[in-house]
Design a protein around this motif. Structure first.
Motif, PDB file in Angstrom:
ATOM      1  N   VAL A  32       8.579 -24.055  62.495  1.00  0.00           N
ATOM      2  CA  VAL A  32       9.616 -23.658  61.659  1.00  0.00           C
ATOM      3  C   VAL A  32      10.106 -22.414  62.151  1.00  0.00           C
ATOM      4  CG1 VAL A  32      10.260 -23.299  59.584  1.00  0.00           C
ATOM      5  CG2 VAL A  32       9.219 -25.356  59.836  1.00  0.00           C
ATOM      6  N   ASN A  33       9.031 -21.420  62.242  1.00  0.00           N
ATOM      7  CA  ASN A  33       9.510 -19.889  62.492  1.00  0.00           C
ATOM      8  C   ASN A  33       9.960 -19.637  64.009  1.00  0.00           C
ATOM      9  OD1 ASN A  33       8.640 -19.169  59.804  1.00  0.00           O
ATOM     10  ND2 ASN A  33       6.776 -18.755  60.294  1.00  0.00           N
ATOM     11  N   HIS A  34       9.286 -20.497  64.992  1.00  0.00           N
ATOM     12  CA  HIS A  34       9.670 -20.175  66.308  1.00  0.00           C
ATOM     13  C   HIS A  34      11.345 -20.139  66.595  1.00  0.00           C
ATOM     14  CE1 HIS A  34       8.876 -20.118  70.495  1.00  0.00           C
ATOM     15  NE2 HIS A  34       9.656 -21.223  70.763  1.00  0.00           N
ATOM     16  N   SER A  35      12.127 -20.945  66.153  1.00  0.00           N
ATOM     17  CA  SER A  35      13.318 -20.750  66.563  1.00  0.00           C
ATOM     18  C   SER A  35      14.001 -19.727  65.835  1.00  0.00           C
ATOM     19  CB  SER A  35      14.160 -22.109  66.048  1.00  0.00           C
ATOM     20  OG  SER A  35      13.829 -22.142  64.578  1.00  0.00           O
ATOM     21  N   THR A  36      13.339 -19.107  64.954  1.00  0.00           N
ATOM     22  CA  THR A  36      14.029 -17.805  64.288  1.00  0.00           C
ATOM     23  C   THR A  36      13.740 -16.519  64.908  1.00  0.00           C
ATOM     24  OG1 THR A  36      13.107 -18.892  61.941  1.00  0.00           O
ATOM     25  CG2 THR A  36      13.986 -16.632  61.909  1.00  0.00           C
ATOM     26  N   THR A  37      12.566 -16.596  65.718  1.00  0.00           N
ATOM     27  CA  THR A  37      12.063 -15.402  66.301  1.00  0.00           C
ATOM     28  C   THR A  37      12.523 -15.312  67.946  1.00  0.00           C
ATOM     29  OG1 THR A  37       9.888 -16.261  66.338  1.00  0.00           O
ATOM     30  CG2 THR A  37      10.198 -14.628  64.663  1.00  0.00           C
ATOM     31  N   LEU A  38      13.136 -16.632  68.422  1.00  0.00           N
ATOM     32  CA  LEU A  38      13.080 -16.597  69.643  1.00  0.00           C
ATOM     33  C   LEU A  38      14.175 -15.459  70.532  1.00  0.00           C
ATOM     34  CD1 LEU A  38      12.000 -19.002  71.434  1.00  0.00           C
ATOM     35  CD2 LEU A  38      13.979 -20.378  70.808  1.00  0.00           C
TER      36      LEU A  38
ATOM     37  N   ILE B  15       6.310 -23.579  51.328  1.00  0.00           N
ATOM     38  CA  ILE B  15       5.705 -25.129  51.069  1.00  0.00           C
ATOM     39  C   ILE B  15       4.382 -25.321  52.005  1.00  0.00           C
ATOM     40  CG2 ILE B  15       6.012 -27.381  51.170  1.00  0.00           C
ATOM     41  CD1 ILE B  15       8.937 -26.879  49.927  1.00  0.00           C
ATOM     42  N   LEU B  16       5.091 -24.758  53.422  1.00  0.00           N
ATOM     43  CA  LEU B  16       3.849 -25.030  54.476  1.00  0.00           C
ATOM     44  C   LEU B  16       2.975 -24.107  54.315  1.00  0.00           C
ATOM     45  CD1 LEU B  16       6.410 -25.756  57.269  1.00  0.00           C
ATOM     46  CD2 LEU B  16       5.121 -27.332  56.246  1.00  0.00           C
ATOM     47  N   GLU B  17       3.344 -22.833  53.940  1.00  0.00           N
ATOM     48  CA  GLU B  17       2.282 -21.814  53.938  1.00  0.00           C
ATOM     49  C   GLU B  17       1.214 -22.339  52.747  1.00  0.00           C
ATOM     50  OE1 GLU B  17       2.937 -18.132  55.038  1.00  0.00           O
ATOM     51  OE2 GLU B  17       0.819 -18.527  55.086  1.00  0.00           O
ATOM     52  N   ARG B  18       1.638 -22.541  51.600  1.00  0.00           N
ATOM     53  CA  ARG B  18       0.890 -23.147  50.398  1.00  0.00           C
ATOM     54  C   ARG B  18      -0.108 -24.183  50.922  1.00  0.00           C
ATOM     55  NH1 ARG B  18       5.129 -22.511  46.999  1.00  0.00           N
ATOM     56  NH2 ARG B  18       5.646 -24.692  46.987  1.00  0.00           N
ATOM     57  N   LYS B  19       0.340 -25.070  51.697  1.00  0.00           N
ATOM     58  CA  LYS B  19      -0.513 -26.341  52.448  1.00  0.00           C
ATOM     59  C   LYS B  19      -1.268 -26.123  53.244  1.00  0.00           C
ATOM     60  CE  LYS B  19       2.706 -30.388  51.735  1.00  0.00           C
ATOM     61  NZ  LYS B  19       3.615 -30.931  52.600  1.00  0.00           N
ATOM     62  N   GLY B  20      -1.264 -24.481  53.641  1.00  0.00           N
ATOM     63  CA  GLY B  20      -2.174 -24.099  54.985  1.00  0.00           C
ATOM     64  C   GLY B  20      -1.555 -24.778  56.185  1.00  0.00           C
ATOM     65  N   ASP B  21      -0.261 -25.446  56.410  1.00  0.00           N
ATOM     66  CA  ASP B  21      -0.125 -26.240  57.654  1.00  0.00           C
ATOM     67  C   ASP B  21       0.525 -25.202  58.540  1.00  0.00           C
ATOM     68  OD1 ASP B  21       0.762 -27.905  59.471  1.00  0.00           O
ATOM     69  OD2 ASP B  21       1.621 -29.243  57.839  1.00  0.00           O
ATOM     70  N   HIS B  22      -0.356 -24.550  59.153  1.00  0.00           N
ATOM     71  CA  HIS B  22      -0.057 -23.292  60.141  1.00  0.00           C
ATOM     72  C   HIS B  22       0.594 -23.845  61.282  1.00  0.00           C
ATOM     73  CE1 HIS B  22      -1.741 -20.443  57.399  1.00  0.00           C
ATOM     74  NE2 HIS B  22      -2.546 -21.097  57.125  1.00  0.00           N
ATOM     75  N   GLU B  23       0.357 -25.185  61.778  1.00  0.00           N
ATOM     76  CA  GLU B  23       0.961 -25.418  62.986  1.00  0.00           C
ATOM     77  C   GLU B  23       2.306 -25.779  62.757  1.00  0.00           C
ATOM     78  OE1 GLU B  23      -1.198 -28.982  64.604  1.00  0.00           O
ATOM     79  OE2 GLU B  23       0.511 -29.454  65.940  1.00  0.00           O
ATOM     80  N   ARG B  24       2.734 -26.579  61.633  1.00  0.00           N
ATOM     81  CA  ARG B  24       4.182 -26.875  61.431  1.00  0.00           C
ATOM     82  C   ARG B  24       4.749 -25.623  61.023  1.00  0.00           C
ATOM     83  NH1 ARG B  24       2.076 -32.050  59.193  1.00  0.00           N
ATOM     84  NH2 ARG B  24       2.653 -33.596  60.869  1.00  0.00           N
ATOM     85  N   LEU B  25       4.354 -24.547  60.338  1.00  0.00           N
ATOM     86  CA  LEU B  25       4.906 -23.332  59.922  1.00  0.00           C
ATOM     87  C   LEU B  25       5.193 -22.567  61.195  1.00  0.00           C
ATOM     88  CD1 LEU B  25       5.284 -21.330  57.584  1.00  0.00           C
ATOM     89  CD2 LEU B  25       3.168 -20.392  57.793  1.00  0.00           C
ATOM     90  N   HIS B  26       4.186 -22.544  62.280  1.00  0.00           N
ATOM     91  CA  HIS B  26       4.730 -21.677  63.499  1.00  0.00           C
ATOM     92  C   HIS B  26       6.152 -22.849  63.908  1.00  0.00           C
ATOM     93  CE1 HIS B  26       4.410 -20.100  67.523  1.00  0.00           C
ATOM     94  NE2 HIS B  26       4.446 -21.411  67.926  1.00  0.00           N
TER      95      HIS B  26
ATOM     96  N   ARG C 245      15.976 -17.950  59.153  1.00  0.00           N
ATOM     97  CA  ARG C 245      14.634 -18.356  58.206  1.00  0.00           C
ATOM     98  C   ARG C 245      14.948 -19.405  57.475  1.00  0.00           C
ATOM     99  NH1 ARG C 245      11.109 -13.968  57.392  1.00  0.00           N
ATOM    100  NH2 ARG C 245       9.985 -15.488  56.398  1.00  0.00           N
ATOM    101  N   MET C 246      13.958 -20.052  56.911  1.00  0.00           N
ATOM    102  CA  MET C 246      14.043 -21.155  55.690  1.00  0.00           C
ATOM    103  C   MET C 246      12.894 -20.943  54.714  1.00  0.00           C
ATOM    104  SD  MET C 246      16.318 -23.574  55.384  1.00  0.00           S
ATOM    105  CE  MET C 246      17.156 -23.994  56.936  1.00  0.00           C
ATOM    106  N   THR C 247      13.119 -20.035  53.790  1.00  0.00           N
ATOM    107  CA  THR C 247      11.906 -19.304  53.287  1.00  0.00           C
ATOM    108  C   THR C 247      11.432 -20.419  52.203  1.00  0.00           C
ATOM    109  OG1 THR C 247      13.662 -18.436  51.712  1.00  0.00           O
ATOM    110  CG2 THR C 247      12.467 -16.937  53.179  1.00  0.00           C
ATOM    111  N   GLU C 248      12.198 -21.397  51.650  1.00  0.00           N
ATOM    112  CA  GLU C 248      11.566 -22.377  50.979  1.00  0.00           C
ATOM    113  C   GLU C 248      10.421 -23.231  51.527  1.00  0.00           C
ATOM    114  OE1 GLU C 248      13.451 -25.492  47.953  1.00  0.00           O
ATOM    115  OE2 GLU C 248      14.788 -23.975  48.513  1.00  0.00           O
TER     116      GLU C 248
END
Ligand code: UTP
Length: 297
Positions: free
Chosen positions: A91-97, A78-89, A71-74
């Motif tokens: 970032v998260n993808h490799s964590t849950t793979l 930031i992406l969550e605050r910006k509403g940038d869900h595409e990039r957030l996905h 996880r890279m919570t920081e």
């Protein structure tokens, strides 16, 4: 019926000297191929073939690798605050793979030595090995075919690819016998990085293996070979010639797309080939590439 194979081992502890200085502080498996590190393609391939339990063999600079799959919570916040869900996905993808584990190799004494480090985790069951710098195009599934062959033949399986004889000295080369399947051969012998004159064929071993656990016992007594490294090829040579004790070795011949990202020229080709086919980059890259080629004369 034997239980399905669930474990993959990804050696990523090599020094990556061909890529210095880029690999001075980062494993070569972390070099980006378009916008993902090479090793993420490899983990995705493992998961696509049903292998969710992934053991990475790491060396110096393992932190970049482990951080990528953590996880890279920081950044997420930031992406969550910006509403940038595409990039957030992204970032998260490799964590849950996958369910990813790590073991250190210590000194990089060779690929065989790296694989032996997996013994405790793997136990007494067949498992896959995927080299972390070797990408197989997701449209040409190879690992699934190899897993099926392992189930059918109860042997160790290597992936073989026909290469130009002038290139065979870069690979392990296989001596083979035909089977009733044109894409499967029985491996009767293996030589690591032979000269073109000494090579038993132009069938090169590429970075995918499905191995029986007997390989660990063989690796325990395998002496350093080419380059003074403990070679997986040397252990497989012994297994190919002792089928009663170790199950023997078969080869699946791969005719699809493969990118060796550990080699600088192949790395550049990989980026161009993969980017060309992407919907977000291909339409602009193609005409640019065509124009660029005309300037080469
Ligand atoms: P390579 O021979 O391509 O890796 O090993 P290298 O030694 O890092 O490359 P160069 O020649 O110095 O540039 C094939 C795979 O085996 C792993 C590498 O990380 C790569 O995925 N490997 C190799 C290990 O994990 N440990 C080793 O001791 C050697």
């Amino acid at each position: 019926m034997s239980a399905p194979i669930t474990k993959a081992v990804i050696p990523a502890a090599g020094l990556g000297t061909r890529f210095l200085p880029a690999t001075k502080a980062m494993p070569k498996e972390m070099l980006p191929v378009v916008d993902k590190p090479a090793i993420q393609y490899v983990v995705e391939e493992s998961v696509a073939a049903g292998l969710h339990d992934v053991l990475m063999i790491t060396g110096r600079n393992k932190y970049a690798l482990a951080n990528h799959f953590d996880r890279m919570t920081e950044l997420e916040a930031i992406l969550e605050r910006k509403g940038d869900h595409e990039r957030l996905h992204k970032v998260n993808h490799s964590t849950t793979l996958a369910d990813i584990h790590y073991v250190r190799q210590g000194d990089p004494l060779g690929l065989g030595h790296a694989v032996l480090r997996a013994k405790m985790h793997v136990g007494n069951e067949p498992f896959a090995v995927l080299l972390g710098d070797d990408i197989i195009d997701a449209r040409d599934p190879l690992l699934t075919t190899m897993l099926t062959e392992q189930g059918k033949r109860n042997a160790s399986i290597v992936a073989l690819m026909e290469v130009d004889p002038s290139q065979i000295h870069l690979y392990g080369a296989a001596a083979v016998e035909q089977t009733d399947d044109p894409d499967v051969v029985r491996v009767t012998g293996l030589v690591e990085k032979p000269s073109a004159a000494d090579a038993p064929s132009n069938l090169a071993i590429i970075g995918r293996y499905v191995l029986r656990p007997e390989v660990f016992g063989v690796l325990e007594h395998t002496l350093p070979g080419k380059g003074n490294e403990i070679q997986l090829t040397d252990a497989l040579q012994e297994m190919a010639t002792t089928p009663e004790a170790t199950g023997g070795v078969y080869g699946v011949i791969f005719r699809g797309r493969r990118y060796d990202t550990g080699d600088r020229l192949d790395y550049i080709k990989a980026i161009v080939q993969l980017a060309i086919d992407r919907d977000d980059l291909g339409p602009e890259l193609r005409p640019w590439l065509r124009d660029f080629v005309t300037t080469l004369g």
